[in-house]
Each structure stands twice: as structure tokens, then as C-alpha cells.
Design an enzyme around this catalytic site. Sequence first.
Site, PDB file in Angstrom:
ATOM      1  N   LYS A 113      -2.453  -2.237   7.466  1.00  0.00           N
ATOM      2  CA  LYS A 113      -3.836  -1.860   7.746  1.00  0.00           C
ATOM      3  C   LYS A 113      -4.359  -2.694   8.907  1.00  0.00           C
ATOM      4  O   LYS A 113      -4.163  -3.903   8.950  1.00  0.00           O
ATOM      5  CB  LYS A 113      -4.702  -2.090   6.490  1.00  0.00           C
ATOM      6  CG  LYS A 113      -6.069  -1.434   6.573  1.00  0.00           C
ATOM      7  CD  LYS A 113      -6.776  -1.519   5.238  1.00  0.00           C
ATOM      8  CE  LYS A 113      -8.122  -0.803   5.275  1.00  0.00           C
ATOM      9  NZ  LYS A 113      -8.808  -0.867   3.970  1.00  0.00           N
TER      10      LYS A 113
ATOM     11  N   ARG B  12      -0.242  -2.089  -7.003  1.00  0.00           N
ATOM     12  CA  ARG B  12      -0.626  -3.136  -6.038  1.00  0.00           C
ATOM     13  C   ARG B  12      -1.684  -4.058  -6.651  1.00  0.00           C
ATOM     14  O   ARG B  12      -1.603  -5.278  -6.519  1.00  0.00           O
ATOM     15  CB  ARG B  12      -1.159  -2.478  -4.763  1.00  0.00           C
ATOM     16  CG  ARG B  12      -1.738  -3.444  -3.722  1.00  0.00           C
ATOM     17  CD  ARG B  12      -2.079  -2.655  -2.465  1.00  0.00           C
ATOM     18  NE  ARG B  12      -3.061  -3.298  -1.609  1.00  0.00           N
ATOM     19  CZ  ARG B  12      -2.748  -4.157  -0.636  1.00  0.00           C
ATOM     20  NH1 ARG B  12      -1.505  -4.491  -0.421  1.00  0.00           N
ATOM     21  NH2 ARG B  12      -3.707  -4.674   0.126  1.00  0.00           N
TER      22      ARG B  12
ATOM     23  N   ARG C 144       0.856  -1.179   0.000  1.00  0.00           N
ATOM     24  CA  ARG C 144       0.000   0.000   0.000  1.00  0.00           C
ATOM     25  C   ARG C 144       0.897   1.236   0.000  1.00  0.00           C
ATOM     26  O   ARG C 144       2.060   1.182   0.419  1.00  0.00           O
ATOM     27  CB  ARG C 144      -0.908   0.022   1.229  1.00  0.00           C
ATOM     28  CG  ARG C 144      -1.878  -1.154   1.328  1.00  0.00           C
ATOM     29  CD  ARG C 144      -2.716  -1.032   2.601  1.00  0.00           C
ATOM     30  NE  ARG C 144      -3.729  -2.082   2.700  1.00  0.00           N
ATOM     31  CZ  ARG C 144      -3.547  -3.246   3.335  1.00  0.00           C
ATOM     32  NH1 ARG C 144      -2.386  -3.489   3.929  1.00  0.00           N
ATOM     33  NH2 ARG C 144      -4.502  -4.149   3.382  1.00  0.00           N
TER      34      ARG C 144
ATOM     35  N   HIS D 197      -1.744   2.580  -6.144  1.00  0.00           N
ATOM     36  CA  HIS D 197      -2.549   1.401  -5.830  1.00  0.00           C
ATOM     37  C   HIS D 197      -2.765   0.523  -7.066  1.00  0.00           C
ATOM     38  O   HIS D 197      -3.032  -0.666  -6.942  1.00  0.00           O
ATOM     39  CB  HIS D 197      -3.898   1.826  -5.233  1.00  0.00           C
ATOM     40  CG  HIS D 197      -4.314   0.980  -4.072  1.00  0.00           C
ATOM     41  ND1 HIS D 197      -3.574   0.899  -2.903  1.00  0.00           N
ATOM     42  CD2 HIS D 197      -5.369   0.148  -3.901  1.00  0.00           C
ATOM     43  CE1 HIS D 197      -4.178   0.072  -2.061  1.00  0.00           C
ATOM     44  NE2 HIS D 197      -5.260  -0.396  -2.642  1.00  0.00           N
TER      45      HIS D 197
ATOM     46  N   HIS E 289      -4.825  -8.788   3.547  1.00  0.00           N
ATOM     47  CA  HIS E 289      -6.280  -8.698   3.687  1.00  0.00           C
ATOM     48  C   HIS E 289      -6.737  -9.554   4.863  1.00  0.00           C
ATOM     49  O   HIS E 289      -6.379 -10.736   4.936  1.00  0.00           O
ATOM     50  CB  HIS E 289      -6.975  -9.192   2.414  1.00  0.00           C
ATOM     51  CG  HIS E 289      -6.876  -8.253   1.266  1.00  0.00           C
ATOM     52  ND1 HIS E 289      -7.098  -8.625  -0.046  1.00  0.00           N
ATOM     53  CD2 HIS E 289      -6.575  -6.924   1.215  1.00  0.00           C
ATOM     54  CE1 HIS E 289      -6.934  -7.588  -0.837  1.00  0.00           C
ATOM     55  NE2 HIS E 289      -6.621  -6.542  -0.093  1.00  0.00           N
TER      56      HIS E 289
ATOM     57  N   TYR F 270     -10.094 -10.131  -7.169  1.00  0.00           N
ATOM     58  CA  TYR F 270      -9.083 -10.367  -8.201  1.00  0.00           C
ATOM     59  C   TYR F 270      -9.372 -11.632  -9.002  1.00  0.00           C
ATOM     60  O   TYR F 270      -8.846 -11.796 -10.095  1.00  0.00           O
ATOM     61  CB  TYR F 270      -7.693 -10.431  -7.576  1.00  0.00           C
ATOM     62  CG  TYR F 270      -7.288  -9.120  -6.951  1.00  0.00           C
ATOM     63  CD1 TYR F 270      -6.942  -8.020  -7.738  1.00  0.00           C
ATOM     64  CD2 TYR F 270      -7.291  -8.951  -5.574  1.00  0.00           C
ATOM     65  CE1 TYR F 270      -6.602  -6.802  -7.177  1.00  0.00           C
ATOM     66  CE2 TYR F 270      -6.945  -7.738  -4.999  1.00  0.00           C
ATOM     67  CZ  TYR F 270      -6.605  -6.671  -5.810  1.00  0.00           C
ATOM     68  OH  TYR F 270      -6.277  -5.461  -5.244  1.00  0.00           O
TER      69      TYR F 270
END
Length: 317
Positions: A174, A246, A149, A243, A269, A278
Site C-alpha cells: 500500500k 491479517r 493484504r 483480512h 502501516h 490492535y
Amino acid sequence: MSADFEQLLNDFLRQLSVEQSASPHTLKSYQRDLKQLMRYCSDKAIKNCSEVKQADIRYHIASRYRLGISGKSLQRELSAIRSFYNYLLKNNDTNSNPAQYVKSPKPVRKLPKTLDVDQITGLLEAETSSHLETRDIAMFELFYSSGLRLSELAALDVNDIDLLDHSLIVRVGKGGKARLLPIGSKAISTLMTWLALRAKIAQTCETALFVSHKGTRLGQRSIQARLKQWCQKKGIAEHIHPHMLRHSFASHLLESSQDLRAVQELLGHSDINTTQIYTHLDFQHLAQVYDNAHPRAKKKIDSPTVNKQKTEKPATM
């Protein structure tokens, strides 16, 4: 709006910062979202938090939706309101959570934009003409190599990189989670070149991996601006943001490996449903290959021709 309401909000944000170690980005988002609720309460002459009802939350969210606020943003706002009222419940400042059963409009799920391998190659293998461009290529390679990120890349220190082990550590991702990531050989090569130059630029006590021409840590907006400037220099018309690198990392890795769990871990995640977007990109690619390659998968279907010749009656035996 009463001063007590404002004080409770400040206490809540302080608790998030101190006890839950919330990031500055999270604190800013919660403050912005809860300020929207305070404005609504002020307009409706609601003076205390305990006076807010479920109907008020529904009306507030509906009003925001009519202003064009996306479903995803409204989900975040509701989450902030629920967290705030859970805090108030815990401290006996209210008797209920009016946002508990309120649902936001379902967000439209947009597929992330990605670059194909040729576009990535053109972006990353172009010649550099300055120390700063050498630094930039190292940053862009690392984005794509490790699926970082923007905030994670900007926060990297020199000691977070292990060139011998070809790995890096994201200390605060995150949700406050750390993770160990591999670094590809191309990124290792550009990092080694940059680190030799960085030693001549960085200030003595600066720990940041990527520094500006002043020798201090490069900020997120500066990184975004450098990518935009690089694309303009190379004549790339499409708007490419960090992003997107990414997203391209995730899409290309999943396309080759078909290992959703591994991609989830690499991206950091917490919910695999986030990673599954994805798979839609991967299927789009497969469907395009199928349509272009399979002899009986053409989109255009020819109308069957009718044989106008009379068929001979078969001879009876």
C-alpha cells in the site's frame, strides 16, 4: 457539467498513474469519488471547477453523509477532492482549493474482528482432498504467517519467496512501498507442498505463486471465494474474510511481543496510529483474563449485609 471539467479529471488521473505510480485500486477510488463531485456540480449547474466554493464542498459532503456514507469513506472522498484541486492549482486551472478546510464527520472506530488461536488452528490444520485445497491452505497459512493484504498475496510471484531464508518480499504494498517479511515454518511446509504441485499446473510463462486450475494467476475475488468455500466445507458459520487472517496475525503477535513498532513494520502501516487499534484488542483480551481470573474482579457485586445484632458497648477503663 462541461467537457473541460471531465478532461481535467482525466488528466489528473493520468498524472496519478504515470507520475505517482498510483495503483489501479487507488485510481478507481479517486475516479469514483470525483465523479460524485461532478454529479453534484451538474445538479447545481456548476460548469467549471473554479466555480466550486467551500460551501459547495461542505454541502456535498453533508448530503453524502445523510445518505448513510460512513465517515471513513467521506474522509477518503475529501482527500481525493483536495488532491484534485491541488493538481489544478499547480497547473493554474483554479485559484483556490475549496476542500482545504472542510472536515468530514468523525468516523466511528470499529475494532477489527479476529480469530483466536484455536480457531486459526482448526481452520489451517484440516485435511485437504485436492490439489486446489492444498494450494488454498498454503494461501491461508501465508496470510496468517506474514500478515499480508489480499492484494499483496494475489500479486506474489514464485521469485518473491525465499524458502531457504524463510522470507518473502512484497514488491508493491500500500502506498507503493516494498517490505521484506518472515515466513513461519508451518507456511514454509505448505508452500513446499504446493510448489511441487504448481509445477504440474502452471502455464509455462506464468510467474504467479498461486495459480488457478487453468494455470494462470489467481485473482483476489477467487481467493476470497475459496476461503468462503473452505469455511463452508468445514462447517464454520462465521463469515471469515482474508483480512481477518491479517487482523489475527497482528493481534496475536502484539499480544505475545508487546512490540507495537515491530507489528507496524510487518503490517506495512505508514502511521503507527493505524497499528494502535490492535492495542485495544489486546487490552480487551487482558481485561477478560483479569475478570475471569482475579478473585476480586467479579462483575457482580454482592450488597453488604447489615449486622442486626446490637454491638456491645466497650467497657470503660
